[in-house]
Every structure is written in C-alpha cells, then in structure tokens.
Design an enzyme around this catalytic site. Structure first.
Site, PDB file in Angstrom:
ATOM      1  N   HIS A  73      48.485  75.824  84.130  1.00  0.00           N
ATOM      2  CA  HIS A  73      49.468  75.785  82.692  1.00  0.00           C
ATOM      3  C   HIS A  73      50.107  74.654  82.858  1.00  0.00           C
ATOM      4  O   HIS A  73      50.736  74.180  83.694  1.00  0.00           O
ATOM      5  CB  HIS A  73      50.242  77.238  82.754  1.00  0.00           C
ATOM      6  CG  HIS A  73      49.512  78.229  81.976  1.00  0.00           C
ATOM      7  ND1 HIS A  73      49.517  78.885  80.834  1.00  0.00           N
ATOM      8  CD2 HIS A  73      48.686  79.021  82.831  1.00  0.00           C
ATOM      9  CE1 HIS A  73      48.735  79.982  80.483  1.00  0.00           C
ATOM     10  NE2 HIS A  73      48.219  80.187  81.776  1.00  0.00           N
TER      11      HIS A  73
ATOM     12  N   VAL B  10      54.981  81.393  74.370  1.00  0.00           N
ATOM     13  CA  VAL B  10      55.862  80.978  73.251  1.00  0.00           C
ATOM     14  C   VAL B  10      55.962  81.546  71.855  1.00  0.00           C
ATOM     15  O   VAL B  10      56.830  81.436  70.980  1.00  0.00           O
ATOM     16  CB  VAL B  10      55.554  79.392  73.280  1.00  0.00           C
ATOM     17  CG1 VAL B  10      56.143  78.624  74.725  1.00  0.00           C
ATOM     18  CG2 VAL B  10      54.293  79.101  72.791  1.00  0.00           C
TER      19      VAL B  10
END
Length: 470
Positions: free
Chosen positions: A371, A427
């Site tokens: 990530h 997010v």
C-alpha cells in the site's frame, strides 16, 4: 475448482420494489391444482395406485391393483370440488392459475371449458401426477415435451407456465431448455419472482408454496379444520401486507387442490379468507402469468459479473487488484468453494478476506507494504494504482495545502519508522480531518495492535472496491 450451485442469498437484505399495479401492497395469487385423472392408477398404465394427498390416513400404494377408495377421492375433486371452487372464485371475481396435469385435463373437457370461460390461466403440471425423482433425464425430457403437446391439443393454446411438483433435480433445467414457457414454479425459495441463468437462457422463476397450501390437510403436521388453514392465511397475509405498507411489497402464493379444499368444511375457511382480503385496499389478485408478464416488463434480467462462473484467468484479471499489488489473494480465493453468494460484494469480499486472514504473517505484511503512503511520493508522481488514486481523491488527499502535505509526510515517516509498514485506512469512510486525527491517534499504538488494525483496514478497502465493481 470448487463451486456450490445452491443460491443462499437471492435478493439479500435489499429486496426490490415489486412495483405491483396501482401501488398494490401485496399480490395474492391462488393456484388450483387439477390432478384428478392424472394420478397413479393401473388404468393409466402405472404399476400401482396413488398414495399421495388424499384424506386416507397412512395411504400406501397398492401394486398392480386399483385402489377404489383412493380413486373415488380423486373423482370427488373433479365431480364436486372443482365446481364448488369455480363458483367461489368466479363469484369473487378472482382469476386463478390452474396447474393442469395434461392427462387429467384431457379426461375433463367440461372443466377445461369452464376454466377457459372464466379467463383462468391454465399452466402445465406435467404429463402425469407421478414422481419424477428417479426418471432418467431423457425420459423426463420426453414427458415434458409430450405434456406440452397434449396440453396444447386439449386446451387449444400451449402452456406459458410450468410446475411439475413431484419433480427431479433436473426438472427446472429440462423445462427451461425447451424455451417453451414464460415461467417455472418448481421452487419454494422466495417471496418474489427472480431470474435464473440456465445455459444461455434467462429463465423467470415464480416460486410456489407448500406451507400456505391445503395439502397440509393431508399431511402431518397439518390442518384439521377450515379455520386452521384460514388462520394461517390471515397471519401470512397480515405480515406481507405490513411489509408492503413499509415499501417492500411481496407475493403470497396459495396452493389449492380440488379434492381437498373442495370439501365444504374446508372451503368455508377459504371463503372467509377471500372476504377478508377483499376488505383491504391495495390487494392485487393476479394469475401467475400476470405476474410473469409484469416482472419481465418492470424487472427484466440484467447481466452482471458472476465471479463464481469465471475461469481462473478472467477471475484474477478482474479481482487481482482488490488487494493492492497482491494477485495471490485472488488466485487462492478462486480455489475456494464459490457460489451465487460470492457473486455479490459481501460474498466475494468474505472469500478474499478468508485467504488474507489465513495467510502467513510475512504474506500479510507484504500486502500492507504494497500500500502507498497517504498523499506520499507515489501520489505526487501519479504512480498510484487507479483504485488508490480514486480513493485518495475521494477524501481530498489530492488537494492538500502545503502545511497539510508537510504534516502527512511527517506522520508517514514516523509511522513507518515505528511500525515497519505504511499507515493504512479505508479513506472512503472518512474525510480529510478524520483521516488526520486517526493517523495521529494510531501512531502511538503498539505495533501488534497496529498490524491487526491495518489488516482490518485492508479488508475494508477490499470490500469497498468490490462494492464499486459488483
């Protein structure tokens, strides 16, 4: 490849709006099974007499013999019960669907004429009222073809609906493959119609019922009096009617048999129920063909990705990016027992999460390290995956002020130095301020706690990505 063919999800929690005519809150659909003259009987070339659905307690087949009592009970359905029900439904102006056994219809021309004059739908109930579970597929296919031929000859038009009842595991497929009917009802698995993929054909299924069904006058546990049946129908109707008032209208199927509910003491309960529903607003009483035509128009089949039907290369190409730069998660998920439940976001997310959860620590750590930093160098260089780019933009991380960018850079460096993997958060669940607050809070956690939290966030990101795709 392990695949589970049964559909245990259906519409799931989000049952569609049925869109019944005039905003009806419920569709109450009456089926009258016409089997009299099509049952097991040595006169029909069968090996034994009938033993199913009669008022004879503990009835058993008589091999090679006529069962006079059983025959006369079936005859009552044709001679008296049918006409009593005909008067009831025509008097109430409610059309019914006949499940007509083709050989029984051929032996009852006056009843067929009365069905047609009343405008009732006559669907096929197979060639004979016999068990199909042990029939070879080719024999059952031949009987299906003959049932359609004889039905067309007797009624004047081919059947547009089908219900075998005493079916085999092949029945639905074999009927669908004929392409001859609008709907099939050999399932009991939903309160609404749905589309089933059979080969290259989308087949409409209109589920039937064995519980709101007078057959329980002949089974245990079952009904004893007409009021037993009536009270059950009240409760089913009231529950579904309330769901319709809440914006989720459904279908209530009611199964009837001439020789059972056609008896006067049983029919009284059915008549009271009809009076009851006719006292409510927003009740639609269609034939099953009416439902089929409406559903095909308002809820046509929609082509959607079906992960459980893909080959491995297609599956990995479609879902290999769900876990960041970690194709192996999709590759292993493909080898699990996938089925219709995994063709939806929650199901496929669960399959992939199972793979991730059972992977080694080093493998999961590699996923975390795959990530990117939030608003980090890769984002600035526009080298994020398309999924990460979209996700970071959704929280405004692509338009930070200089001060915000400096703070994220500082936190990224401190988090990585302490825990050994980047800060990961779904997010799409947060705004910029919420992400920053979580970042600052989680920085102080022990690394074991953060590892578990980061893995949880990876799974959440995967779930959200699959929601977009599926």
């Amino acid at each position: 490849m392990h695949r589970y063919c049964r559909d245990m999800i259906g519409y799931g929690a989000d049952r569609p709006d049925a869109a019944w005519p005039n905003g009806a809150k419920i569709a109450v659909q009456f089926v009258l099974n016409y089997e009299e003259g099509g049952e097991n009987c040595v006169l029909h070339g069968d090996a034994a007499s009938e033993a199913f659905l009669s008022d004879i307690p503990g009835a058993a087949q008589w091999p090679g013999q006529r069962h006079w009592n059983m025959e006369s009970i079936y005859e009552y359905g044709a001679r008296a019960g049918f006409w009593r029900l005909h008067r009831l439904f025509t008097g109430a102006d409610i059309p019914v669907t006949i499940y007509g056994v083709a050989s029984a219809l051929a032996r009852s021309p006056e009843q067929v004429e009365a069905m047609k004059d009343a405008g009732w739908e006559i669907a096929s109930h197979g060639l004979k009222w016999v068990e199909h579970k042990d029939m070879p597929p080719e024999e059952e296919a031949a009987q299906i073809a003959e049932a359609i031929r004889l039905h067309t000859e007797v009624v004047g038009t081919p059947p547009r609906g089908w219900y075998t009842g005493r079916c085999s595991e092949n029945t639905v497929r074999l009927v669908a493959e004929t392409g001859a009917v609008d709907y099939i009802s050999d399932t009991y698995d939903d309160d609404l119609p749905y589309w089933m993929s059979v080969g290259k054909r989308n087949q409409l299924i209109i589920p039937y019922t064995l519980e709101a069904n007078d057959m329980r006058f002949a089974t245990a546990p079952g009904w004893v009096t007409g009021r037993d049946f009536e009270n059950y129908l009240y409760d089913a109707f009231d529950t579904l009617y309330a769901e319709g008032q809440a914006g989720k209208p459904a279908m209530m199927s009611i199964g009837l048999h001439c020789r059972l509910i056609g008896r006067p003491g049983k029919l009284a309960g059915l008549k009271r129920f009809i009076d009851y529903i006719q006292g409510h607003e927003g009740v639609w009483c269609p034939t099953r063909l009416d439902i089929a035509e409406l559903w095909a128009k308002t809820h046509p089949p929609v082509s959607k990705p079906r992960p459980s039907h893909m080959d491995k290369d297609s599956f990995v190409a479609a879902y290999g990016g769900i876990f960041e730069h970690s194709l192996w998660v999709a590759e292993r998920a493909f080898d699990l027992e996938l089925g219709p439940a995994h063709d939806r976001p929650a199901g496929l997310a669960n399959a992939m999460a199972r793979v991730f959860r059972t992977a080694s620590y080093d493998e999961r750590l590699a996923v975390l390290n795959a990530h990117p930093d939030l608003a980090g160098k890769l984002a600035a260089a526009k080298r994020l995956t398309s999924e990460s780019t979209s996700e970071q933009a959704s929280a405004g991380l692509d338009s930070l002020t200089e001060a915000e960018h400096a703070r994220f850079t500082e936190l990224n460096s401190a988090y990585m130095a302490k825990h050994g993997f980047p800060f990961i958060i779904a997010v799409r669940d947060h705004d910029k301020a919420g992400i920053l607050a979580a970042f600052e809070r989680r920085l102080d956690h022990d690394s074991d706690i953060e590892f578990a939290e980061a893995c949880k966030q990876v799974e959440r990101i995967a779930r959200l990505r699959l929601e977009e795709i599926l």
